[in-house]
Design an enzyme around this catalytic site. Structure first.
Site, PDB file in Angstrom:
ATOM      1  CD  GLU A  58     -24.438 -33.478  17.872  1.00 21.15           C
ATOM      2  OE1 GLU A  58     -25.115 -33.113  16.894  1.00 21.15           O
ATOM      3  OE2 GLU A  58     -24.145 -34.653  18.095  1.00 21.15           O
ATOM      4  CB  THR A  59     -18.955 -28.861  20.529  1.00 22.15           C
ATOM      5  OG1 THR A  59     -17.814 -29.656  20.170  1.00 22.15           O
ATOM      6  CG2 THR A  59     -18.538 -27.854  21.588  1.00 22.15           C
TER       7      THR A  59
END
Length: 263
Positions: free
Chosen positions: A48-49
């Site tokens: 995830e970002t």
């Protein structure tokens, strides 16, 4: 001149680098087009970002992207984003509220460098064992339940540790992800999280999965305070609390990298 964006990489649910779950945190001054956000997440190639933006009216906004799509809730990247707020963007802040697609998410600083997240509870409902699940996991669970993700419950921690799923077959199932879980030997429960359908074969530590795991195990074990171990290769520890409609999850985080993106 190229656009420069700040970028931080944080190991969440760990007190030391190379542990827990790495997440990228990218503060923005204004929202970029969705395709650019997605391209950044794909380039980062982490599970995830998190993109965070300070809105003068609505406060801190947060969005999360896997390498392939935006998601509605992510725990470890929220913990990472709060860590960056507390240590870089807003030093002295002790309570952060993020507005998200899953509603307001509050993170507060605790003693001993722990941070606690307050997330929505997502209790699972029993369901038949889906066709293809046993073949995909390589083992048959004792029971299956479903919320956002499919929950596969096993009898022992050793069974969960031994799983070697066929990611191609798992990706064909009609679920965002599959969480395997069992009672733990040193924790109240253990888990592993597989989401190849959204570009995350095995996630090291998954806060959002505990929105389902905590109410399930709280009911099974008859207790509100729970210690959870996610037994991926990197591993992670969460101190959890069942609060009815909400779930408390506490963890630590450590900075691995900071720099800039040039667009």
């Amino acid at each position: 001149m190229p656009t420069r964006l700040r970028l931080y990489q944080v190991d969440a649910f760990s007190s030391q680098v190379f542990g827990g779950n790495p997440a990228a945190v990218c503060p923005l001054d204004a929202w970029l087009p969705d395709e650019v956000l997605q391209a950044i997440a794909a380039e980062n190639n982490l599970s995830e970002t998190a993109f965070v933006l300070r809105d003068e009216v609505r406060g801190w906004q947060i969005r999360w992207f896997t390498p392939t799509q935006e998601v509605d809730l992510c725990g470890h990247a929220t913990l990472a984003a709060a860590y960056i707020l507390f240590t870089r963007l807003a030093p002295g802040l002790e309570r952060a509220q993020f507005n998200s697609r899953s509603g307001p998410l509050v993170v507060t600083q605790q003693e001993g460098e722990w941070m606690e997240m307050d997330f929505p509870s997502r209790p699972p409902e029993p369901c038949p064992v889906p066709e293809g699940l046993v073949e995909a996991l390589g083992a048959e669970p004792r029971e299956t339940l479903v919320s956002r993700d499919l929950l596969a419950v096993f009898d022992t921690e050793e069974q969960v540790r031994a799983l070697a799923p066929d990611m191609g077959k798992l990706a064909q199932l009609e679920y965002f992800a599959v969480t395997a879980t069992a009672r733990g030997s040193e924790a109240d429960f253990v888990s592993r999280f597989f989401a190849p359908r959204v570009g995350v074969p095995e996630d090291p530590v998954t806060g959002s999965a505990h929105c389902t795991l905590v109410p399930y195990w709280a009911q099974k074990l008859g207790k509100k305070q729970l210690l959870a171990h996610q037994i991926s290769h990197r591993g992670g520890v969460l101190q959890c609390e069942d609060r009815g409609e909400r779930v408390g999850m506490a963890g630590q985080a450590v900075l691995y990298l900071e720099g800039h993106i040039s667009l």
